[in-house]
Design a protein around this motif. Sequence first.
Motif, PDB file in Angstrom:
ATOM      1  N   GLU A 141       0.843  -1.086   0.044  1.00 52.31           N
ATOM      2  CA  GLU A 141       0.143   0.095   0.175  1.00 52.31           C
ATOM      3  C   GLU A 141       0.721   1.106   0.031  1.00 52.31           C
ATOM      4  OE1 GLU A 141      -3.095  -0.306  -0.747  1.00 52.31           O
ATOM      5  OE2 GLU A 141      -2.782  -2.635  -0.673  1.00 52.31           O
ATOM      6  N   ARG A 142       1.932   1.310   0.879  1.00 52.69           N
ATOM      7  CA  ARG A 142       2.665   2.335   0.905  1.00 52.69           C
ATOM      8  C   ARG A 142       3.688   2.582  -0.637  1.00 52.69           C
ATOM      9  NH1 ARG A 142       5.807   4.478   5.095  1.00 52.69           N
ATOM     10  NH2 ARG A 142       3.917   4.363   6.354  1.00 52.69           N
ATOM     11  N   LEU A 143       3.978   1.455  -1.204  1.00 48.51           N
ATOM     12  CA  LEU A 143       4.673   1.701  -2.430  1.00 48.51           C
ATOM     13  C   LEU A 143       3.800   2.087  -3.352  1.00 48.51           C
ATOM     14  CD1 LEU A 143       6.907  -1.360  -2.420  1.00 48.51           C
ATOM     15  CD2 LEU A 143       7.681   1.006  -2.161  1.00 48.51           C
ATOM     16  N   ALA A 144       2.529   1.694  -3.554  1.00 47.45           N
ATOM     17  CA  ALA A 144       1.450   2.043  -4.349  1.00 47.45           C
ATOM     18  C   ALA A 144       1.032   3.486  -4.152  1.00 47.45           C
ATOM     19  CB  ALA A 144       0.117   1.093  -4.443  1.00 47.45           C
ATOM     20  N   ALA A 145       0.872   3.804  -3.048  1.00 51.09           N
ATOM     21  CA  ALA A 145       0.665   5.242  -2.954  1.00 51.09           C
ATOM     22  C   ALA A 145       1.560   6.049  -3.445  1.00 51.09           C
ATOM     23  CB  ALA A 145       0.270   5.298  -1.285  1.00 51.09           C
ATOM     24  N   ALA A 146       2.874   5.935  -3.130  1.00 48.21           N
ATOM     25  CA  ALA A 146       4.115   6.749  -3.774  1.00 48.21           C
ATOM     26  C   ALA A 146       4.106   6.388  -5.377  1.00 48.21           C
ATOM     27  CB  ALA A 146       5.164   6.141  -3.149  1.00 48.21           C
ATOM     28  N   ARG A 147       3.179   5.641  -6.049  1.00 42.92           N
ATOM     29  CA  ARG A 147       3.421   5.229  -7.231  1.00 42.92           C
ATOM     30  C   ARG A 147       4.574   4.505  -7.817  1.00 42.92           C
ATOM     31  NH1 ARG A 147      -1.256   4.156  -8.798  1.00 42.92           N
ATOM     32  NH2 ARG A 147      -0.715   4.289 -11.006  1.00 42.92           N
ATOM     33  N   ARG A 148       5.370   3.691  -6.894  1.00 46.41           N
ATOM     34  CA  ARG A 148       6.359   2.996  -6.903  1.00 46.41           C
ATOM     35  C   ARG A 148       5.817   1.732  -7.471  1.00 46.41           C
ATOM     36  NH1 ARG A 148      11.338   5.391  -4.902  1.00 46.41           N
ATOM     37  NH2 ARG A 148      12.408   3.513  -5.488  1.00 46.41           N
ATOM     38  N   MET A 149       5.083   1.448  -8.750  1.00 42.92           N
ATOM     39  CA  MET A 149       4.431   0.237  -9.103  1.00 42.92           C
ATOM     40  C   MET A 149       5.359  -0.910  -9.246  1.00 42.92           C
ATOM     41  SD  MET A 149       1.847   1.535  -8.434  1.00 42.92           S
ATOM     42  CE  MET A 149      -0.125   1.064  -8.863  1.00 42.92           C
ATOM     43  N   PRO A 150       6.529  -0.840 -10.041  1.00 40.67           N
ATOM     44  CA  PRO A 150       7.242  -1.853 -10.221  1.00 40.67           C
ATOM     45  C   PRO A 150       7.772  -2.661  -8.848  1.00 40.67           C
ATOM     46  CG  PRO A 150       7.972  -0.455 -11.942  1.00 40.67           C
ATOM     47  CD  PRO A 150       6.995   0.416 -10.875  1.00 40.67           C
ATOM     48  N   GLU A 151       8.046  -1.735  -7.871  1.00 40.49           N
ATOM     49  CA  GLU A 151       8.451  -2.081  -6.727  1.00 40.49           C
ATOM     50  C   GLU A 151       7.265  -2.802  -5.736  1.00 40.49           C
ATOM     51  OE1 GLU A 151       9.312   0.795  -7.759  1.00 40.49           O
ATOM     52  OE2 GLU A 151      10.981   1.352  -7.316  1.00 40.49           O
ATOM     53  N   ALA A 152       6.089  -2.170  -5.841  1.00 39.99           N
ATOM     54  CA  ALA A 152       4.891  -2.849  -5.325  1.00 39.99           C
ATOM     55  C   ALA A 152       4.507  -4.286  -5.802  1.00 39.99           C
ATOM     56  CB  ALA A 152       3.743  -1.917  -5.494  1.00 39.99           C
ATOM     57  N   VAL A 153       4.851  -4.384  -7.333  1.00 35.74           N
ATOM     58  CA  VAL A 153       4.591  -5.636  -7.860  1.00 35.74           C
ATOM     59  C   VAL A 153       5.588  -6.757  -7.581  1.00 35.74           C
ATOM     60  CG1 VAL A 153       4.834  -6.894 -10.038  1.00 35.74           C
ATOM     61  CG2 VAL A 153       3.589  -4.705  -9.960  1.00 35.74           C
ATOM     62  N   ARG A 154       7.065  -6.418  -7.094  1.00 32.00           N
ATOM     63  CA  ARG A 154       7.730  -7.215  -6.988  1.00 32.00           C
ATOM     64  C   ARG A 154       7.392  -7.606  -5.341  1.00 32.00           C
ATOM     65  NH1 ARG A 154      11.658  -4.266  -9.947  1.00 32.00           N
ATOM     66  NH2 ARG A 154      12.097  -2.886  -8.102  1.00 32.00           N
ATOM     67  N   LEU A 155       7.110  -6.757  -4.532  1.00 31.33           N
ATOM     68  CA  LEU A 155       6.870  -7.288  -3.423  1.00 31.33           C
ATOM     69  C   LEU A 155       5.673  -7.989  -3.014  1.00 31.33           C
ATOM     70  CD1 LEU A 155       7.144  -6.959  -0.363  1.00 31.33           C
ATOM     71  CD2 LEU A 155       6.042  -4.796  -0.328  1.00 31.33           C
ATOM     72  N   VAL A 156       4.700  -8.059  -4.095  1.00 32.87           N
ATOM     73  CA  VAL A 156       3.191  -8.670  -4.128  1.00 32.87           C
ATOM     74  C   VAL A 156       3.717 -10.220  -4.525  1.00 32.87           C
ATOM     75  CG1 VAL A 156       1.141  -9.236  -5.180  1.00 32.87           C
ATOM     76  CG2 VAL A 156       1.600  -7.023  -4.527  1.00 32.87           C
ATOM     77  N   ALA A 157       4.797 -10.338  -5.494  1.00 33.23           N
ATOM     78  CA  ALA A 157       5.307 -11.525  -6.335  1.00 33.23           C
ATOM     79  C   ALA A 157       6.067 -12.143  -5.267  1.00 33.23           C
ATOM     80  CB  ALA A 157       6.159 -11.091  -7.261  1.00 33.23           C
ATOM     81  N   HIS A 158       6.640 -11.670  -4.289  1.00 30.08           N
ATOM     82  CA  HIS A 158       7.561 -12.483  -3.375  1.00 30.08           C
ATOM     83  C   HIS A 158       6.571 -12.639  -2.166  1.00 30.08           C
ATOM     84  CE1 HIS A 158      11.472 -12.231  -5.257  1.00 30.08           C
ATOM     85  NE2 HIS A 158      11.301 -11.230  -5.771  1.00 30.08           N
ATOM     86  N   ALA A 159       5.594 -11.920  -2.022  1.00 26.31           N
ATOM     87  CA  ALA A 159       4.814 -12.147  -0.520  1.00 26.31           C
ATOM     88  C   ALA A 159       3.832 -12.997  -0.619  1.00 26.31           C
ATOM     89  CB  ALA A 159       4.304 -10.536  -0.056  1.00 26.31           C
ATOM     90  N   LEU A 160       3.182 -13.176  -1.727  1.00 30.14           N
ATOM     91  CA  LEU A 160       1.952 -14.033  -1.766  1.00 30.14           C
ATOM     92  C   LEU A 160       2.657 -15.533  -1.870  1.00 30.14           C
ATOM     93  CD1 LEU A 160      -0.074 -12.862  -4.826  1.00 30.14           C
ATOM     94  CD2 LEU A 160      -0.841 -12.962  -2.468  1.00 30.14           C
ATOM     95  N   PRO A 161       1.724 -16.527  -1.263  1.00 27.06           N
ATOM     96  CA  PRO A 161       2.292 -17.975  -1.590  1.00 27.06           C
ATOM     97  C   PRO A 161       2.506 -18.265  -2.928  1.00 27.06           C
ATOM     98  CG  PRO A 161       0.394 -17.830  -0.157  1.00 27.06           C
ATOM     99  CD  PRO A 161       0.534 -16.377  -0.870  1.00 27.06           C
ATOM    100  N   LYS A 162       3.568 -19.049  -3.301  1.00 23.51           N
ATOM    101  CA  LYS A 162       3.889 -19.445  -4.830  1.00 23.51           C
ATOM    102  C   LYS A 162       2.564 -19.688  -5.776  1.00 23.51           C
ATOM    103  CE  LYS A 162       8.602 -20.343  -3.437  1.00 23.51           C
ATOM    104  NZ  LYS A 162       9.307 -21.371  -3.296  1.00 23.51           N
ATOM    105  N   ARG A 163       1.623 -20.409  -5.310  1.00 20.85           N
ATOM    106  CA  ARG A 163       0.591 -20.728  -6.201  1.00 20.85           C
ATOM    107  C   ARG A 163      -0.344 -19.669  -6.500  1.00 20.85           C
ATOM    108  NH1 ARG A 163      -3.581 -24.659  -4.030  1.00 20.85           N
ATOM    109  NH2 ARG A 163      -4.625 -24.367  -6.248  1.00 20.85           N
ATOM    110  N   GLU A 164      -0.520 -18.794  -5.455  1.00 18.79           N
ATOM    111  CA  GLU A 164      -1.231 -17.350  -5.702  1.00 18.79           C
ATOM    112  C   GLU A 164      -0.660 -16.588  -6.439  1.00 18.79           C
ATOM    113  OE1 GLU A 164      -1.314 -19.316  -3.036  1.00 18.79           O
ATOM    114  OE2 GLU A 164      -3.224 -19.398  -1.993  1.00 18.79           O
TER     115      GLU A 164
END
Length: 195
Positions: free
Chosen positions: A40-63
């Motif tokens: 949420e903090r990265l997205a609010a700052a429009r740091r979208m590639p970093e927000a995407v990377r965080l989601v990709a590493h935080a979600l369980p692998k299947r998800e």
Amino acid sequence: MSATLSKLAVPLGPLVPRLELDAEGAALLDGIGDAAAGVERLAAARRMPEAVRLVAHALPKREAVWWACMCARSVPDPNLAPADLAALQAAEQWVRRPDEANRRAAEAAAQKTQFRSPEAWAAMGAFWSGGSMAPEGQPVVPPAEHLTGVAVAGSVVLSAVRLRPERQDARFDRFLAAARDIAAGGAGRMAPEEG
């Protein structure tokens, strides 16, 4: 943290080294305890590639692999190579049944691509989810823990810039909304983009 984002409510600290943050990006995450708040903090700052990377590493692998598949499907390429479509289908099959045969099938499908599509990287995310990277029958060589996240992040960013890169900001917003849905137990499906 809201229970609706439970699959992203994982400790942030261990994920930060995977995010390739500059000093400003790292400063944005100071004091944040979990990945959901970090996104949420990265997205609010429009740091979208970093927000995407965080989601990709935080979600369980299947998800995470499913999220990559949903993002690719939401930005269809009318000229998608058959090999890339097969890679997407193999990745989705692994998500539905994450067994060794489907994991190996995802890798085989990805190897037939040129690794230029979101679909190819979604399939590699499935392959790197566990098991061994060595050929069957060889000593086990487990993939590094972060590789699925790397593949998924690459896949999602490629989807964001496919065909109409000027749409990437709106796409990133849609993709993060889908990730939040997946984190809450939903399917994360998005209507395919038109024109």
